[in-house]
Motif scaffolding. Structure first.
Motif, PDB file in Angstrom:
ATOM      1  N   GLU A   1      33.099  20.404  44.563  1.00  0.00           N
ATOM      2  CA  GLU A   1      34.084  20.140  45.578  1.00  0.00           C
ATOM      3  C   GLU A   1      34.804  21.705  45.951  1.00  0.00           C
ATOM      4  O   GLU A   1      35.609  21.629  46.806  1.00  0.00           O
ATOM      5  N   GLY A   2      34.219  22.544  45.045  1.00  0.00           N
ATOM      6  CA  GLY A   2      34.898  23.640  45.478  1.00  0.00           C
ATOM      7  C   GLY A   2      36.418  23.812  45.032  1.00  0.00           C
ATOM      8  O   GLY A   2      36.957  23.115  44.181  1.00  0.00           O
ATOM      9  N   ALA A   3      37.106  24.705  45.343  1.00  0.00           N
ATOM     10  CA  ALA A   3      38.489  24.770  45.251  1.00  0.00           C
ATOM     11  C   ALA A   3      39.198  25.826  46.374  1.00  0.00           C
ATOM     12  O   ALA A   3      38.678  26.592  47.115  1.00  0.00           O
ATOM     13  N   GLU A   4      40.549  25.524  46.659  1.00  0.00           N
ATOM     14  CA  GLU A   4      41.304  26.114  47.272  1.00  0.00           C
ATOM     15  C   GLU A   4      42.452  26.733  46.263  1.00  0.00           C
ATOM     16  O   GLU A   4      42.940  26.109  45.536  1.00  0.00           O
ATOM     17  N   TYR A   5      42.446  28.121  46.211  1.00  0.00           N
ATOM     18  CA  TYR A   5      43.645  28.809  45.283  1.00  0.00           C
ATOM     19  C   TYR A   5      44.299  30.101  46.086  1.00  0.00           C
ATOM     20  O   TYR A   5      43.797  30.593  46.936  1.00  0.00           O
ATOM     21  N   MET A   6      45.344  30.519  45.757  1.00  0.00           N
ATOM     22  CA  MET A   6      45.903  31.591  46.252  1.00  0.00           C
ATOM     23  C   MET A   6      46.151  32.685  45.013  1.00  0.00           C
ATOM     24  O   MET A   6      46.655  32.207  43.958  1.00  0.00           O
ATOM     25  N   ALA A   7      45.852  33.823  45.336  1.00  0.00           N
ATOM     26  CA  ALA A   7      45.879  34.765  44.627  1.00  0.00           C
ATOM     27  C   ALA A   7      47.149  35.560  45.026  1.00  0.00           C
ATOM     28  O   ALA A   7      47.294  36.071  46.284  1.00  0.00           O
ATOM     29  N   ILE A   8      48.246  35.785  44.292  1.00  0.00           N
ATOM     30  CA  ILE A   8      49.430  36.639  44.491  1.00  0.00           C
ATOM     31  C   ILE A   8      49.608  37.901  43.572  1.00  0.00           C
ATOM     32  O   ILE A   8      49.395  37.887  42.272  1.00  0.00           O
ATOM     33  N   CYS A   9      49.445  38.939  44.586  1.00  0.00           N
ATOM     34  CA  CYS A   9      49.224  40.247  43.679  1.00  0.00           C
ATOM     35  C   CYS A   9      50.316  41.199  43.979  1.00  0.00           C
ATOM     36  O   CYS A   9      50.844  41.264  45.013  1.00  0.00           O
ATOM     37  N   LEU A  10      51.250  41.609  42.813  1.00  0.00           N
ATOM     38  CA  LEU A  10      52.319  42.453  42.953  1.00  0.00           C
ATOM     39  C   LEU A  10      52.071  43.672  42.078  1.00  0.00           C
ATOM     40  O   LEU A  10      51.815  43.468  40.961  1.00  0.00           O
ATOM     41  N   PRO A  11      52.253  44.686  42.644  1.00  0.00           N
ATOM     42  CA  PRO A  11      52.332  44.990  44.010  1.00  0.00           C
ATOM     43  C   PRO A  11      50.876  44.649  44.588  1.00  0.00           C
ATOM     44  O   PRO A  11      50.169  44.634  43.979  1.00  0.00           O
ATOM     45  N   ALA A  12      51.184  44.754  46.132  1.00  0.00           N
ATOM     46  CA  ALA A  12      50.038  44.325  46.870  1.00  0.00           C
ATOM     47  C   ALA A  12      48.951  45.333  46.962  1.00  0.00           C
ATOM     48  O   ALA A  12      49.334  46.517  46.450  1.00  0.00           O
ATOM     49  N   PHE A  13      47.696  45.078  47.211  1.00  0.00           N
ATOM     50  CA  PHE A  13      46.758  45.855  47.262  1.00  0.00           C
ATOM     51  C   PHE A  13      45.981  45.766  48.367  1.00  0.00           C
ATOM     52  O   PHE A  13      46.085  44.936  49.059  1.00  0.00           O
ATOM     53  N   SER A  14      44.876  46.638  48.736  1.00  0.00           N
ATOM     54  CA  SER A  14      44.332  46.676  49.979  1.00  0.00           C
ATOM     55  C   SER A  14      42.680  46.575  49.340  1.00  0.00           C
ATOM     56  O   SER A  14      42.273  47.204  48.253  1.00  0.00           O
ATOM     57  N   PRO A  15      41.954  45.565  50.057  1.00  0.00           N
ATOM     58  CA  PRO A  15      40.514  45.578  49.673  1.00  0.00           C
ATOM     59  C   PRO A  15      39.936  46.812  49.572  1.00  0.00           C
ATOM     60  O   PRO A  15      38.884  46.892  48.936  1.00  0.00           O
ATOM     61  N   ASP A  16      40.389  47.729  50.302  1.00  0.00           N
ATOM     62  CA  ASP A  16      39.668  49.221  50.240  1.00  0.00           C
ATOM     63  C   ASP A  16      39.672  49.681  48.963  1.00  0.00           C
ATOM     64  O   ASP A  16      38.954  50.687  48.588  1.00  0.00           O
ATOM     65  N   ASN A  17      40.742  49.443  48.023  1.00  0.00           N
ATOM     66  CA  ASN A  17      41.024  50.008  46.747  1.00  0.00           C
ATOM     67  C   ASN A  17      40.529  49.147  45.636  1.00  0.00           C
ATOM     68  O   ASN A  17      41.024  49.551  44.396  1.00  0.00           O
TER      69      ASN A  17
END
Length: 59
Positions: A35-51
């Motif tokens: 069934e897979g999953a839906e989830y939310m990742a909350i990152c503090l402080p926010a980050f960029s996929p580049d790093n």
């Protein structure tokens, strides 16, 4: 169900549950159920996929 793998072990997270990871911690998310999953990742402080540090063998 969302499976969380860290260097300390594996934990299955179900609806309504949460997990807290610390900065610099190695973590891998997967959805092994059909069934897979839906989830939310909350990152503090926010980050960029580049790093984000990724395992070379998983890219």
């Amino acid at each position: 169900m969302l499976r969380i793998q860290t260097k300390q072990g594996t934990t299955d997270i179900h609806e309504g549950e949460a997990v807290l990871a610390t900065a610099g911690e190695w973590i891998r998310y997967s959805t092994p159920g059909p069934e897979g999953a839906e989830y939310m990742a909350i990152c503090l402080p926010a980050f960029s996929p580049d790093n984000v540090h990724r395992d070379d063998d998983l890219i």
